[in-house]
Write an enzyme that holds these catalytic residues in place. Structure first.
Site, PDB file in Angstrom:
ATOM      1  N   LYS A   1     -27.283  74.029 -36.635  1.00 13.44           N
ATOM      2  CA  LYS A   1     -27.209  72.786 -35.851  1.00 13.44           C
ATOM      3  C   LYS A   1     -25.910  72.072 -36.204  1.00 13.44           C
ATOM      4  CE  LYS A   1     -29.752  68.549 -34.759  1.00 13.44           C
ATOM      5  NZ  LYS A   1     -31.071  67.899 -34.833  1.00 13.44           N
TER       6      LYS A   1
ATOM      7  N   ASP B   1     -38.327  67.679 -24.576  1.00 11.03           N
ATOM      8  CA  ASP B   1     -37.408  68.682 -25.124  1.00 11.03           C
ATOM      9  C   ASP B   1     -37.472  68.711 -26.647  1.00 11.03           C
ATOM     10  OD1 ASP B   1     -36.218  66.060 -24.396  1.00 11.03           O
ATOM     11  OD2 ASP B   1     -34.531  66.743 -25.604  1.00 11.03           O
TER      12      ASP B   1
HETATM   13  P1  AMP Z   1     -31.699  64.914 -28.947  1.00 10.18           P
HETATM   14  O1  AMP Z   1     -32.023  63.590 -28.317  1.00 10.18           O
HETATM   15  O2  AMP Z   1     -30.886  64.815 -30.208  1.00 10.18           O
HETATM   16  O3  AMP Z   1     -32.899  65.764 -29.135  1.00 10.18           O
HETATM   17  O4  AMP Z   1     -30.725  65.663 -27.941  1.00 10.18           O
HETATM   18  C1  AMP Z   1     -30.918  65.764 -26.567  1.00 10.18           C
HETATM   19  C2  AMP Z   1     -29.947  66.742 -25.998  1.00 10.18           C
HETATM   20  O5  AMP Z   1     -28.607  66.365 -26.304  1.00 10.18           O
HETATM   21  C3  AMP Z   1     -30.081  68.173 -26.481  1.00 10.18           C
HETATM   22  O6  AMP Z   1     -29.820  69.006 -25.405  1.00 10.18           O
HETATM   23  C4  AMP Z   1     -29.012  68.273 -27.529  1.00 10.18           C
HETATM   24  O7  AMP Z   1     -28.575  69.592 -27.725  1.00 10.18           O
HETATM   25  C5  AMP Z   1     -27.914  67.422 -26.933  1.00 10.18           C
HETATM   26  N1  AMP Z   1     -26.994  66.878 -27.943  1.00 10.18           N
HETATM   27  C6  AMP Z   1     -27.239  65.894 -28.840  1.00 10.18           C
HETATM   28  N2  AMP Z   1     -26.151  65.671 -29.605  1.00 10.18           N
HETATM   29  C7  AMP Z   1     -25.188  66.522 -29.186  1.00 10.18           C
HETATM   30  C8  AMP Z   1     -23.844  66.783 -29.578  1.00 10.18           C
HETATM   31  N3  AMP Z   1     -23.239  66.103 -30.546  1.00 10.18           N
HETATM   32  N4  AMP Z   1     -23.177  67.753 -28.907  1.00 10.18           N
HETATM   33  C9  AMP Z   1     -23.749  68.437 -27.909  1.00 10.18           C
HETATM   34  N5  AMP Z   1     -25.003  68.242 -27.495  1.00 10.18           N
HETATM   35  C10 AMP Z   1     -25.726  67.294 -28.119  1.00 10.18           C
HETATM   36 MG    MG Z   2     -33.514  67.428 -29.268  1.00 12.61          MG
END
Ligand code: AMP
Ligand code: MG
Length: 527
Positions: free
Chosen positions: A124, A275
């Site tokens: 990650k 998700d």
């Molecule tokens: P989360 O709310 O952290 O579960 O993320 C929601 C979505 O945003 C997922 O598809 C993650 O992979 C994407 N995401 C979060 N942070 C990043 C980042 N720094 N770079 C790329 N994708 C991100």
């Molecule tokens: Mg997530």
């Protein structure tokens, strides 16, 4: 030489994206895209989980070796690794958000360990993928420390969770606007190597249904049942519909058990978007999560959620059910009659209610749940809320009250330390005494010695949880170059139900300075 036995079924059995370019796009007709980690400049191992390393068959020397650190940083691959990112969607804060996907997670493959257990290995923060949307694919040290420590702490607490093998400092800065106020700053970058039997989320199914990719949805369901639910037994002539219903029922059951655990230990996930819901009922995606200090069902650690409180502590069971209903919506595409899915959703409520009763009986030291216990338990929680009692400390002290020579007299004083404010304690002391009278009367209905009871209670009520302010202290030290508190917290978290002489400080309730401090009381999604 590190030798891991890879068997990459997800890649082999599910269709991949034919486009090899690492460019942000909508990925149709595929469950994954090939993508390599982007190399970092100066990787170093900040911490690792020896239990997870052992499970994978990696010894301590190998764990610290240059070749493995390079792999865990995304700078090298082991034989058998084929990196990829998966495609999923999700409902975020109640709304369909379309394609999300592994935006900063890159899977390296599936390891089968010596016991035959399958583990997906994932980095990650290893750089952009076709699912990165507008973001950089990276992660900062502070959020990586939080994920690393909490994954392992949850495991030791007996809460289903994805695991963390390693925490790597990348040596590269990552720019973040932590408070979303236009003051972006560079922070140290990091990568966590996460490990789980499966990282499949509700959103993996939802995205296929949203795109009406029916055949692929059916394929993913079959694959998931086969790979991730081998213990589910089906009769030879079971129809697709019957298989699907049995499986969804199991997903509902596992999700109910998960949330009961969260409510038991005082964990608030903070972003229960679909998700972020694991098909195996694991705690997944440690973002702006938090641990309840003063008991409060309305508390949410997530600043983005502060107004709506959708994901606050007390809403978690209801939100889990809502998320399961979204998964059911997606699966209903495969069924002529979706009635079995509705029945399974009802089953979630029943399982949750039954298991929560068992859990609360255990927390209060009752041998079993009895008619009338709900009132007693609810009154205790009401009191804890109003008088600001620490959730963790209260139950540990409650296990001690039976030992006093005159319990009814001594009990309030024993519990006193669990309250945050002495003026509140004094104000509520008469109510607490009255409650304790009834509590002792209830305990008298069970045949149990105080010793047995306190032992049982201490097996379910942790002494050590990963209190928000402790992790924040570990982060601040690590950002100054001293990771020692990470190691110590990891070590404390290994034995959360037993007193650890000399480590009382790690069980101390939140100090006043941390009451409203960012990172301790509330967390931004920026990570
Ligand atoms: P989360 O709310 O952290 O579960 O993320 C929601 C979505 O945003 C997922 O598809 C993650 O992979 C994407 N995401 C979060 N942070 C990043 C980042 N720094 N770079 C790329 N994708 C991100
Ligand atoms: Mg997530």
């Amino acid at each position: 030489m590190i030798q891991l036995n890879f068997d990459n079924r997800f890649l082999r059995e599910l269709p991949g994206d034919p486009d090899p370019r690492n460019r942000v796009r909508q990925v149709l007709g595929a469950c994954w895209s090939p993508v390599s980690p982007t190399a970092v400049s100066a990787p170093s191992l900040v911490a690792h989980s020896r239990e997870m390393a052992f499970a994978l068959g990696i010894d301590a020397a190998a764990m610290r070796s240059r070749p493995l650190v390079d792999v865990l940083a995304g700078n090298a691959l082991l034989p058998g690794m084929f990196p990829y990112a998966t495609c999923y969607g999700g409902h975020q804060f109640g709304n369909w958000a379309g394609q999300l996907g592994d935006g900063r997670a890159i899977l390296l493959g599936e390891v089968v360990d010596r016991d035959g257990q399958r583990w997906e290995i994932q980095l990650k923060g290893a750089g952009p993928t076709p699912y990165s949307r507008h973001a950089d694919g990276r992660a900062v040290l502070r959020s990586s420390i939080r994920e690393f420590l909490c994954s392992e702490a949850m495991h030791h607490l007996g809460v289903p969770t994805t695991r963390a093998l390693s925490l790597i400092g990348t040596g590269d800065p990552v720019e973040r606007d932590m408070f979303y106020d236009g003051r972006a700053a560079d922070e140290p970058g990091a990568i966590v190597c996460r490990v789980a039997p499966s990282f499949t989320r509700f959103g993996h199914f939802e995205i296929l249904a949203a795109r009406n990719e029916k055949a692929l949805l059916a394929k993913l369901v079959d694959f998931t049942i086969d790979r991730d639910f081998p213990e589910l037994a089906f009769s030879q002539d079971a129809t697709t519909g019957q298989r699907l219903a049995v499986w969804f029922n199991e997903v509902c059951r596992l999700t109910a058990l998960l949330v009961v655990h969260w409510m038991r230990v005082g964990f608030v996930h903070g972003v229960m978007n679909t998700d972020n819901m694991s098909i195996l009922g694991l705690t997944i995606d440690y973002g702006p999560y938090g641990w309840v200090d003063n008991f409060d069902p309305g508390w949410t650690p997530n600043t983005t959620d502060a107004a709506g409180k959708r994901y606050c502590f007390g809403h978690q069971p209801e939100i889990a059910r809502w998320n399961l209903a979204r998964l059911a919506d997606a699966l209903s595409l495969l069924l002529a009659d979706p009635a079995p899915l509705a029945a399974a959703l009802d089953g979630f409520g029943e399982t949750y209610a039954r298991e929560a009763e068992k859990m609360f009986a255990g927390k209060f030291g009752f041998k079993a749940w009895r008619e009338g216990d709900a009132d007693l338990v609810n009154e205790a929680f009401e009191l804890m809320l109003l008088a600001e009692a620490d959730m963790t400390d209260f139950f540990r002290q409650l296990a001690r009250v039976g030992f006093a020579s005159d319990p009814a007299q001594a009990a309030p004083e024993i519990l006193r330390g669990a309250f945050y404010r002495d003026d509140y304690y004094r104000q509520f002391q008469p109510a607490l005494s009255a409650w304790l009278q009834r509590y002792f009367a209830r305990l008298a209905q069970d045949e149990q010695t105080p010793d047995e009871r306190s032992e049982n209670m201490n097996r379910i009520n942790p002494r050590f949880v990963l209190r928000n302010y402790l992790t924040q202290q570990a982060i601040e030290k690590a950002e100054q170059g001293d990771p020692s508190l990470i190691h110590e917290l990891l070590d404390v978290s290994r034995d959360p139900y037993r007193d650890q002489p000399g480590r009382e400080a790690f069980a101390a309730k939140r100090p006043d300075w941390a009451r409203h401090k960012a990172g301790c009381a509330m967390l931004s999604c920026s990570s």
